[in-house]
Design a protein around this motif. Structure first.
Motif, PDB file in Angstrom:
ATOM      1  N   ALA A   1       0.826  -1.208   0.000  1.00 46.05           N
ATOM      2  CA  ALA A   1       0.000   0.000   0.000  1.00 46.05           C
ATOM      3  C   ALA A   1       0.859   1.258   0.000  1.00 46.05           C
ATOM      4  CB  ALA A   1      -0.935  -0.004   1.207  1.00 46.05           C
ATOM      5  N   PHE A   2       1.975   1.238   0.725  1.00 47.36           N
ATOM      6  CA  PHE A   2       2.866   2.394   0.780  1.00 47.36           C
ATOM      7  C   PHE A   2       3.482   2.671  -0.592  1.00 47.36           C
ATOM      8  CE2 PHE A   2       6.638   4.833   1.873  1.00 47.36           C
ATOM      9  CZ  PHE A   2       6.125   5.725   2.807  1.00 47.36           C
ATOM     10  N   VAL A   3       3.915   1.610  -1.280  1.00 47.20           N
ATOM     11  CA  VAL A   3       4.502   1.776  -2.616  1.00 47.20           C
ATOM     12  C   VAL A   3       3.466   2.374  -3.573  1.00 47.20           C
ATOM     13  CG1 VAL A   3       5.394   0.521  -4.619  1.00 47.20           C
ATOM     14  CG2 VAL A   3       6.252   0.005  -2.334  1.00 47.20           C
ATOM     15  N   LEU A   4       2.245   1.841  -3.551  1.00 45.45           N
ATOM     16  CA  LEU A   4       1.185   2.387  -4.403  1.00 45.45           C
ATOM     17  C   LEU A   4       0.864   3.832  -4.040  1.00 45.45           C
ATOM     18  CD1 LEU A   4      -1.280  -0.627  -4.668  1.00 45.45           C
ATOM     19  CD2 LEU A   4       0.372   0.169  -6.362  1.00 45.45           C
ATOM     20  N   LEU A   5       0.908   4.143  -2.749  1.00 48.68           N
ATOM     21  CA  LEU A   5       0.628   5.504  -2.299  1.00 48.68           C
ATOM     22  C   LEU A   5       1.717   6.477  -2.758  1.00 48.68           C
ATOM     23  CD1 LEU A   5      -1.505   7.003  -0.702  1.00 48.68           C
ATOM     24  CD2 LEU A   5      -0.168   6.609   1.345  1.00 48.68           C
ATOM     25  N   VAL A   6       2.965   6.056  -2.753  1.00 41.00           N
ATOM     26  CA  VAL A   6       4.059   6.912  -3.234  1.00 41.00           C
ATOM     27  C   VAL A   6       3.881   7.190  -4.725  1.00 41.00           C
ATOM     28  CG1 VAL A   6       6.543   6.966  -3.685  1.00 41.00           C
ATOM     29  CG2 VAL A   6       5.705   6.273  -1.447  1.00 41.00           C
TER      30      VAL A   6
END
Length: 160
Positions: free
Chosen positions: A46-51
């Motif tokens: 989720a963090f990678v997609l959010l970045v």
């Protein structure tokens, strides 16, 4: 600018969730991933997609027309309230009908609400998603999914 701020708030929340995932008890020493492995993987994904989404939002904000008047936000629609209502109904009836049947009905209703024709392909898709979620969460991850009442409970023991 609000979209960028929202992304940053979500990133802070994900960092806090990741920090909290280290407090999950690791009862099985033989399991290399442990019970905290799945939540950590989801948070990292989720963090990678959010970045990625944050960079897209920044790029969109930089390319905006600075002389254009501020646009009015989208109004709340009937579809929005339909989705919220269907989620509330899902939560209320999942204990009675069980996870599999309620999830199939929920997905079919969402297909109809979002303007898709409910045909044999949509029914098949709802069945596959419902059984897939049951396989992953009920069987592989050993989570307790609602089984329903009486005959539905007995039927669910045959499936998972």
């Amino acid at each position: 600018m609000g979209e960028i701020i929202f992304h940053i708030i979500l990133m802070v929340a994900l960092v806090l969730f990741y920090k909290e995932s280290f407090a999950i008890e690791t009862g099985r020493a033989a399991d290399p991933i442990g019970p905290a492995g799945f939540p950590k993987a989801i948070i990292i994904f989720a963090f990678v997609l959010l970045v990625i989404s944050l960079f897209q939002a920044i790029r969109k904000w930089m390319k905006r027309d600075k002389n254009a008047p501020a646009s009015k936000p989208a109004e709340l629609s009937l579809v929005f309230f339909g989705i919220l209502g269907s989620i509330a109904v899902y939560v209320l009836i999942v204990e009675f009908l069980g996870f599999i049947i309620t999830t199939m009905l929920f997905l079919l209703f969402l297909f109809w609400l979002l303007g898709r024709k409910v045909n044999i392909q949509q029914v098949g898709l709802a069945v596959v998603f419902s059984l897939g979620f049951t396989l992953v969460f009920g069987t592989i991850l050993n989570l307790q999914l609602p089984r329903g009442i009486e005959a539905l409970r007995i039927l669910s023991y045959w499936i998972y």
